[in-house]
Design a protein around this motif. Structure first.
Motif, PDB file in Angstrom:
ATOM      1  N   MET A 126     -19.863   3.588   0.281  1.00 30.24           N
ATOM      2  CA  MET A 126     -18.419   3.705   0.033  1.00 30.24           C
ATOM      3  C   MET A 126     -17.830   4.850   0.857  1.00 30.24           C
ATOM      4  SD  MET A 126     -16.459   4.508  -3.570  1.00 30.24           S
ATOM      5  CE  MET A 126     -14.695   4.813  -3.589  1.00 30.24           C
ATOM      6  N   ASN A 127     -16.725   4.597   1.524  1.00 29.45           N
ATOM      7  CA  ASN A 127     -16.043   5.613   2.316  1.00 29.45           C
ATOM      8  C   ASN A 127     -14.963   6.263   1.449  1.00 29.45           C
ATOM      9  OD1 ASN A 127     -14.624   7.153   4.131  1.00 29.45           O
ATOM     10  ND2 ASN A 127     -14.086   5.470   5.496  1.00 29.45           N
ATOM     11  N   VAL A 128     -15.164   7.517   1.073  1.00 26.85           N
ATOM     12  CA  VAL A 128     -14.214   8.176   0.169  1.00 26.85           C
ATOM     13  C   VAL A 128     -12.888   8.486   0.843  1.00 26.85           C
ATOM     14  CG1 VAL A 128     -15.977   9.173  -1.328  1.00 26.85           C
ATOM     15  CG2 VAL A 128     -15.190  10.464   0.670  1.00 26.85           C
ATOM     16  N   TYR A 129     -12.816   8.325   2.159  1.00 27.42           N
ATOM     17  CA  TYR A 129     -11.569   8.580   2.870  1.00 27.42           C
ATOM     18  C   TYR A 129     -10.782   7.299   3.134  1.00 27.42           C
ATOM     19  CZ  TYR A 129     -14.252  12.808   3.488  1.00 27.42           C
ATOM     20  OH  TYR A 129     -15.018  13.917   3.239  1.00 27.42           O
ATOM     21  N   ASP A 130     -11.297   6.182   2.635  1.00 27.80           N
ATOM     22  CA  ASP A 130     -10.626   4.889   2.788  1.00 27.80           C
ATOM     23  C   ASP A 130      -9.460   4.814   1.803  1.00 27.80           C
ATOM     24  OD1 ASP A 130      -9.862   2.278   3.094  1.00 27.80           O
ATOM     25  OD2 ASP A 130     -11.773   1.402   2.481  1.00 27.80           O
ATOM     26  N   LEU A 131      -8.254   4.569   2.313  1.00 25.59           N
ATOM     27  CA  LEU A 131      -7.062   4.513   1.468  1.00 25.59           C
ATOM     28  C   LEU A 131      -6.576   3.080   1.251  1.00 25.59           C
ATOM     29  CD1 LEU A 131      -5.056   7.539   2.945  1.00 25.59           C
ATOM     30  CD2 LEU A 131      -6.547   7.505   0.932  1.00 25.59           C
ATOM     31  N   THR A 132      -7.437   2.109   1.486  1.00 23.99           N
ATOM     32  CA  THR A 132      -7.050   0.712   1.294  1.00 23.99           C
ATOM     33  C   THR A 132      -6.526   0.486  -0.126  1.00 23.99           C
ATOM     34  OG1 THR A 132      -8.676  -0.045   2.910  1.00 23.99           O
ATOM     35  CG2 THR A 132      -7.858  -1.673   1.335  1.00 23.99           C
ATOM     36  N   GLY A 133      -5.360  -0.137  -0.218  1.00 16.29           N
ATOM     37  CA  GLY A 133      -4.749  -0.399  -1.513  1.00 16.29           C
ATOM     38  C   GLY A 133      -3.810   0.681  -1.993  1.00 16.29           C
ATOM     39  N   ARG A 134      -3.806   1.834  -1.319  1.00 12.43           N
ATOM     40  CA  ARG A 134      -2.910   2.927  -1.722  1.00 12.43           C
ATOM     41  C   ARG A 134      -1.522   2.706  -1.113  1.00 12.43           C
ATOM     42  NH1 ARG A 134      -6.644   7.256  -2.961  1.00 12.43           N
ATOM     43  NH2 ARG A 134      -8.523   6.143  -3.618  1.00 12.43           N
ATOM     44  N   LYS A 135      -0.517   3.235  -1.813  1.00 14.78           N
ATOM     45  CA  LYS A 135       0.869   3.102  -1.362  1.00 14.78           C
ATOM     46  C   LYS A 135       1.450   4.488  -1.161  1.00 14.78           C
ATOM     47  CE  LYS A 135       0.096  -0.872  -3.797  1.00 14.78           C
ATOM     48  NZ  LYS A 135      -0.968  -1.139  -4.795  1.00 14.78           N
ATOM     49  N   ALA A 136       2.047   4.724   0.008  1.00 14.77           N
ATOM     50  CA  ALA A 136       2.482   6.073   0.377  1.00 14.77           C
ATOM     51  C   ALA A 136       3.939   6.106   0.815  1.00 14.77           C
ATOM     52  CB  ALA A 136       1.598   6.618   1.493  1.00 14.77           C
ATOM     53  N   LEU A 137       4.599   7.212   0.497  1.00 17.58           N
ATOM     54  CA  LEU A 137       5.936   7.533   0.998  1.00 17.58           C
ATOM     55  C   LEU A 137       5.841   8.850   1.752  1.00 17.58           C
ATOM     56  CD1 LEU A 137       9.052   7.270   1.173  1.00 17.58           C
ATOM     57  CD2 LEU A 137       9.172   8.358  -1.086  1.00 17.58           C
ATOM     58  N   VAL A 138       6.311   8.860   2.996  1.00 14.67           N
ATOM     59  CA  VAL A 138       6.285  10.065   3.837  1.00 14.67           C
ATOM     60  C   VAL A 138       7.711  10.446   4.177  1.00 14.67           C
ATOM     61  CG1 VAL A 138       5.467  11.103   5.980  1.00 14.67           C
ATOM     62  CG2 VAL A 138       4.055   9.384   4.811  1.00 14.67           C
ATOM     63  N   THR A 139       8.147  11.625   3.752  1.00 11.53           N
ATOM     64  CA  THR A 139       9.506  12.061   4.086  1.00 11.53           C
ATOM     65  C   THR A 139       9.521  12.697   5.473  1.00 11.53           C
ATOM     66  OG1 THR A 139       9.428  14.339   3.219  1.00 11.53           O
ATOM     67  CG2 THR A 139       9.821  12.562   1.626  1.00 11.53           C
ATOM     68  N   GLY A 140      10.667  12.583   6.149  1.00 11.79           N
ATOM     69  CA  GLY A 140      10.758  13.107   7.501  1.00 11.79           C
ATOM     70  C   GLY A 140       9.775  12.421   8.429  1.00 11.79           C
ATOM     71  N   GLY A 141       9.518  11.135   8.158  1.00  8.44           N
ATOM     72  CA  GLY A 141       8.484  10.425   8.893  1.00  8.44           C
ATOM     73  C   GLY A 141       8.943   9.721  10.144  1.00  8.44           C
ATOM     74  N   ALA A 142      10.191   9.925  10.537  1.00  5.77           N
ATOM     75  CA  ALA A 142      10.710   9.218  11.704  1.00  5.77           C
ATOM     76  C   ALA A 142      10.085   9.699  13.003  1.00  5.77           C
ATOM     77  CB  ALA A 142      12.227   9.372  11.780  1.00  5.77           C
ATOM     78  N   GLN A 143       9.707  10.972  13.050  1.00  3.88           N
ATOM     79  CA  GLN A 143       9.196  11.542  14.299  1.00  3.88           C
ATOM     80  C   GLN A 143       8.297  12.728  13.994  1.00  3.88           C
ATOM     81  OE1 GLN A 143      12.886  12.652  16.209  1.00  3.88           O
ATOM     82  NE2 GLN A 143      12.968  14.635  15.197  1.00  3.88           N
ATOM     83  N   GLY A 144       7.713  13.291  15.032  1.00  2.57           N
ATOM     84  CA  GLY A 144       6.938  14.517  14.917  1.00  2.57           C
ATOM     85  C   GLY A 144       5.760  14.406  13.966  1.00  2.57           C
ATOM     86  N   LEU A 145       5.536  15.461  13.198  1.00  3.96           N
ATOM     87  CA  LEU A 145       4.408  15.497  12.274  1.00  3.96           C
ATOM     88  C   LEU A 145       4.465  14.354  11.267  1.00  3.96           C
ATOM     89  CD1 LEU A 145       3.936  19.283  11.364  1.00  3.96           C
ATOM     90  CD2 LEU A 145       2.701  17.926  13.056  1.00  3.96           C
ATOM     91  N   GLY A 146       5.655  14.079  10.748  1.00  2.63           N
ATOM     92  CA  GLY A 146       5.785  13.041   9.733  1.00  2.63           C
ATOM     93  C   GLY A 146       5.367  11.683  10.238  1.00  2.63           C
ATOM     94  N   ALA A 147       5.765  11.346  11.468  1.00  2.40           N
ATOM     95  CA  ALA A 147       5.370  10.065  12.057  1.00  2.40           C
ATOM     96  C   ALA A 147       3.856  10.001  12.216  1.00  2.40           C
ATOM     97  CB  ALA A 147       6.062   9.866  13.400  1.00  2.40           C
ATOM     98  N   GLY A 148       3.263  11.095  12.671  1.00  2.00           N
ATOM     99  CA  GLY A 148       1.810  11.132  12.818  1.00  2.00           C
ATOM    100  C   GLY A 148       1.094  10.980  11.495  1.00  2.00           C
ATOM    101  N   MET A 149       1.639  11.588  10.449  1.00  2.92           N
ATOM    102  CA  MET A 149       1.042  11.471   9.123  1.00  2.92           C
ATOM    103  C   MET A 149       1.132  10.045   8.598  1.00  2.92           C
ATOM    104  SD  MET A 149       2.550  15.035   7.603  1.00  2.92           S
ATOM    105  CE  MET A 149       2.035  16.604   8.302  1.00  2.92           C
ATOM    106  N   ALA A 150       2.288   9.419   8.797  1.00  4.04           N
ATOM    107  CA  ALA A 150       2.459   8.031   8.364  1.00  4.04           C
ATOM    108  C   ALA A 150       1.483   7.119   9.097  1.00  4.04           C
ATOM    109  CB  ALA A 150       3.898   7.585   8.609  1.00  4.04           C
ATOM    110  N   GLN A 151       1.324   7.331  10.389  1.00  7.41           N
ATOM    111  CA  GLN A 151       0.407   6.512  11.180  1.00  7.41           C
ATOM    112  C   GLN A 151      -1.039   6.718  10.736  1.00  7.41           C
ATOM    113  OE1 GLN A 151       1.637   8.041  14.953  1.00  7.41           O
ATOM    114  NE2 GLN A 151       3.431   6.708  15.087  1.00  7.41           N
ATOM    115  N   ALA A 152      -1.410   7.963  10.439  1.00  7.65           N
ATOM    116  CA  ALA A 152      -2.778   8.245  10.016  1.00  7.65           C
ATOM    117  C   ALA A 152      -3.076   7.649   8.640  1.00  7.65           C
ATOM    118  CB  ALA A 152      -3.020   9.756   9.998  1.00  7.65           C
ATOM    119  N   LEU A 153      -2.125   7.732   7.729  1.00  6.52           N
ATOM    120  CA  LEU A 153      -2.306   7.126   6.411  1.00  6.52           C
ATOM    121  C   LEU A 153      -2.489   5.616   6.543  1.00  6.52           C
ATOM    122  CD1 LEU A 153       0.383   9.161   4.446  1.00  6.52           C
ATOM    123  CD2 LEU A 153      -2.077   9.220   4.007  1.00  6.52           C
TER     124      LEU A 153
END
Length: 267
Positions: free
Chosen positions: A1-28
């Motif tokens: 089991m991969n404990v870093y697998d987020l399959t099935g999780r639902k996320a909201l990222v604020t300020g996600g249009a660009q910069g750090l937020g966009a990168g975080m959304a893409q990584a999630l």
């Protein structure tokens, strides 16, 4: 089991249009989560969501003014409706206006307090309401607040910004205590990003030089690198990977802490 697998999780990222937020959304998303980007920038936010969705992932955009209570309520409702729940909230939206203390403008201070501190407070409020057992999502989850290395060191020219990010750090710890005491099942942590050459990071280097604190923007960046044991500036994926970790089961026994992702600058 991969404990870093987020399959099935639902996320909201604020300020996600660009910069750090966009990168975080893409990584999630790359880790398996479905993602909604909350931002004031509709075109950029939708473009980032579309880019994520082009790989076959579930991603969307919702208009969100983090300083407005009603906007938060609507954005959370839209996210839960679109994704079928909410397990991860990343309070990333932020604003930095540089100034020497002798030149501080009250209006600039208020803007940073509203976006950086009030925005994060309201995010935790509505995240808790959605994720706690009697909330619309009701499965618990993880909230990751984005503070800054500026909350841990004395860096000239960003006094008001540093104060707001120090507030985010304290808020994180109180929120974790409340969640535990009231049985919400929500872990709350923050990260302290070091300087990253995003649009905001580059603007900081330019303003540092303009204030006479460095000879040039390049020298300002060089000063940060010299103060960083790992000898480089941060990258977007450095911060995004830390967010994925704190959102995952790999951090299931971690709450109320701040994770320095600064190359050692703030130690």
């Amino acid at each position: 089991m991969n404990v870093y697998d987020l399959t099935g999780r639902k996320a909201l990222v604020t300020g996600g249009a660009q910069g750090l937020g966009a990168g975080m959304a893409q990584a999630l998303s790359a880790a398996g989560a479905s993602v909604v980007i909350g931002d004031l920038q509709k075109e950029a936010g939708q473009a980032t969501a579309d880019s994520i969705a082009s790989s076959g992932a579930t991603a969307g955009f919702v208009h969100l003014d983090v300083t407005d209570d009603a906007s938060w309520e609507a954005a959370i409702a839209a996210t839960v409706s679109r994704l079928g729940g909410l397990d991860i909230l990343v309070n990333n939206a932020g604003l930095e206006i540089s100034s020497l203390l002798v030149d501080l403008e009250p209006a600039d201070i208020r803007k940073m307090l509203e976006v950086n501190l009030l925005g994060t407070l309201l995010g935790v409020k509505h995240g808790f309401r959605a994720m706690k057992p009697d909330g619309v999502a009701g499965q618990g989850g993880a909230i990751i607040n984005i503070a800054s290395v500026a909350a841990t060191i004395a860096f000239p020219g960003i006094s008001a910004y540093s104060a707001t990010k120090s507030g985010v750090d304290r808020l994180t710890r109180v929120a974790a205590r409340e969640s535990g005491a009231l049985g919400y099942g929500v872990r709350v942590n923050c990260i302290y990003p070091g300087l990253v050459p995003t649009e905001m990071g580059q603007a900081l280097a330019v303003s540092h030089a303009a204030m006479g604190l460095s000879a040039t923007p390049e020298a300002a960046a060089g000063d940060v690198i010299a103060a960083t044991p790992l000898g480089r500036l941060g990258q977007v994926d450095d911060m995004a990977d830390a967010v994925v970790f704190l959102a995952s089961d790999g951090a299931k026994f971690i709450t109320g802490t701040g994770l320095a992702v600064d190359g050692g600058m703030g130690m």
